[in-house]
Write a protein that holds these residues in place. Sequence first.
Motif, PDB file in Angstrom:
ATOM      1  N   GLU A   1     -43.891  25.322 -42.121  1.00  0.00           N
ATOM      2  CA  GLU A   1     -45.023  26.223 -42.281  1.00  0.00           C
ATOM      3  C   GLU A   1     -44.640  27.487 -43.034  1.00  0.00           C
ATOM      4  O   GLU A   1     -45.346  27.939 -43.928  1.00  0.00           O
ATOM      5  CB  GLU A   1     -45.603  26.583 -40.910  1.00  0.00           C
ATOM      6  N   ARG A   2     -43.514  28.068 -42.657  1.00  0.00           N
ATOM      7  CA  ARG A   2     -43.054  29.269 -43.344  1.00  0.00           C
ATOM      8  C   ARG A   2     -41.531  29.227 -43.415  1.00  0.00           C
ATOM      9  O   ARG A   2     -40.857  29.312 -42.396  1.00  0.00           O
ATOM     10  CB  ARG A   2     -43.519  30.537 -42.629  1.00  0.00           C
ATOM     11  N   LEU A   3     -41.016  29.101 -44.624  1.00  0.00           N
ATOM     12  CA  LEU A   3     -39.577  29.007 -44.820  1.00  0.00           C
ATOM     13  C   LEU A   3     -38.971  30.404 -44.898  1.00  0.00           C
ATOM     14  O   LEU A   3     -39.362  31.220 -45.730  1.00  0.00           O
ATOM     15  CB  LEU A   3     -39.265  28.229 -46.105  1.00  0.00           C
ATOM     16  N   THR A   4     -38.039  30.673 -44.009  1.00  0.00           N
ATOM     17  CA  THR A   4     -37.368  31.978 -43.989  1.00  0.00           C
ATOM     18  C   THR A   4     -35.870  31.738 -44.136  1.00  0.00           C
ATOM     19  O   THR A   4     -35.275  30.983 -43.358  1.00  0.00           O
ATOM     20  CB  THR A   4     -37.654  32.716 -42.668  1.00  0.00           C
ATOM     21  N   VAL A   5     -35.279  32.367 -45.127  1.00  0.00           N
ATOM     22  CA  VAL A   5     -33.840  32.229 -45.332  1.00  0.00           C
ATOM     23  C   VAL A   5     -33.221  33.626 -45.412  1.00  0.00           C
ATOM     24  O   VAL A   5     -33.882  34.601 -45.752  1.00  0.00           O
ATOM     25  CB  VAL A   5     -33.521  31.451 -46.623  1.00  0.00           C
ATOM     26  N   ARG A   6     -31.961  33.716 -45.095  1.00  0.00           N
ATOM     27  CA  ARG A   6     -31.289  35.002 -45.152  1.00  0.00           C
ATOM     28  C   ARG A   6     -30.889  35.304 -46.597  1.00  0.00           C
ATOM     29  O   ARG A   6     -30.731  34.398 -47.426  1.00  0.00           O
ATOM     30  CB  ARG A   6     -30.074  35.009 -44.248  1.00  0.00           C
ATOM     31  N   ASP A   7     -30.719  36.559 -46.887  1.00  0.00           N
ATOM     32  CA  ASP A   7     -30.261  36.961 -48.216  1.00  0.00           C
ATOM     33  C   ASP A   7     -28.861  36.419 -48.465  1.00  0.00           C
ATOM     34  O   ASP A   7     -28.040  36.319 -47.553  1.00  0.00           O
ATOM     35  CB  ASP A   7     -30.242  38.489 -48.338  1.00  0.00           C
ATOM     36  N   GLU A   8     -28.617  36.089 -49.712  1.00  0.00           N
ATOM     37  CA  GLU A   8     -27.291  35.592 -50.071  1.00  0.00           C
ATOM     38  C   GLU A   8     -26.249  36.665 -49.790  1.00  0.00           C
ATOM     39  O   GLU A   8     -26.443  37.850 -50.121  1.00  0.00           O
ATOM     40  CB  GLU A   8     -27.269  35.228 -51.557  1.00  0.00           C
ATOM     41  N   GLU A   9     -25.167  36.246 -49.177  1.00  0.00           N
ATOM     42  CA  GLU A   9     -24.126  37.210 -48.844  1.00  0.00           C
ATOM     43  C   GLU A   9     -23.526  37.814 -50.114  1.00  0.00           C
ATOM     44  O   GLU A   9     -23.272  37.097 -51.096  1.00  0.00           O
ATOM     45  CB  GLU A   9     -23.023  36.538 -48.025  1.00  0.00           C
ATOM     46  N   ARG A  10     -23.343  39.090 -50.053  1.00  0.00           N
ATOM     47  CA  ARG A  10     -22.789  39.771 -51.235  1.00  0.00           C
ATOM     48  C   ARG A  10     -21.271  39.914 -51.116  1.00  0.00           C
ATOM     49  O   ARG A  10     -20.743  40.011 -50.040  1.00  0.00           O
ATOM     50  CB  ARG A  10     -23.440  41.156 -51.379  1.00  0.00           C
TER      51      ARG A  10
END
Length: 254
Positions: free
Chosen positions: A245-254
């Motif tokens: 329903e809603r795809l949530t992903v974390r920010d790419e690690e810097r």
Amino acid sequence: MDKVYPSAREAVADIGSGASIAAGGFGVCGIPAVLIDAIADGEARDLELISNNCGADGRGLGRLLENRQVRRVVASYVGENKTFASQYLAGELEVELTPQGTLAERLRAAGVGVAAFYTRTGTGTLVAEGGLPWRYGPDGGVAMASPPKPVAIFDGVEHVLERALPADFALVRAWKGDRHGNLTFRMAARNFNPVCAMAGRVVIAEVEHLVEPGEIDPDEVHLPGVYVDRVVALTAAQAADKAIERLTVRDEER
């Protein structure tokens, strides 16, 4: 006792215009998507849907809304479905918003022969007092509002009367099922499926894994086959086709 139908289309063939349908699922989790798609490909119109919500745009019950096959919805929230919201606000759809726990109990009550029950949920609000907008008019005003419900005092506490919510048909999705209709649901995908099945006069289940009678341990039967009239076995591709329903992903690690 073999309740297996050759296809989803054949299983829903007698769902005609004006029918009421209770459909399991929460968002797009555990929704009977294949059975719903079969209805969407058919000719039924003016349907009344009973479900926690109406899926998402283009998925699940959202397909029936987009086809304008739906006259009325009994649900707990509009959720992520923009088509649902726009049709409701435009006065094209009648919507009875119902507290989530109350909706579940109204469905369960229909399955166990309880005509109505009292609950504290909704007392002192428009749920009990009436006035919730069921349908808007072309001018944006309320064309149809919910009626007031009977209220009674038990042990000094106010309760509101809620009626059972039977449906002509119920559509559910199970992780595993046998030819007798005994069903097992997986984790959160169980959600509203069992109570929707209890409320339906004719219950149709799509199952991801069809097994033979006796292969499901009695302790693992979440819904007995006595509630289920028809079973549709999904293909591997249909079973694997599950929307997010809603795809949530974390920010790419810097």
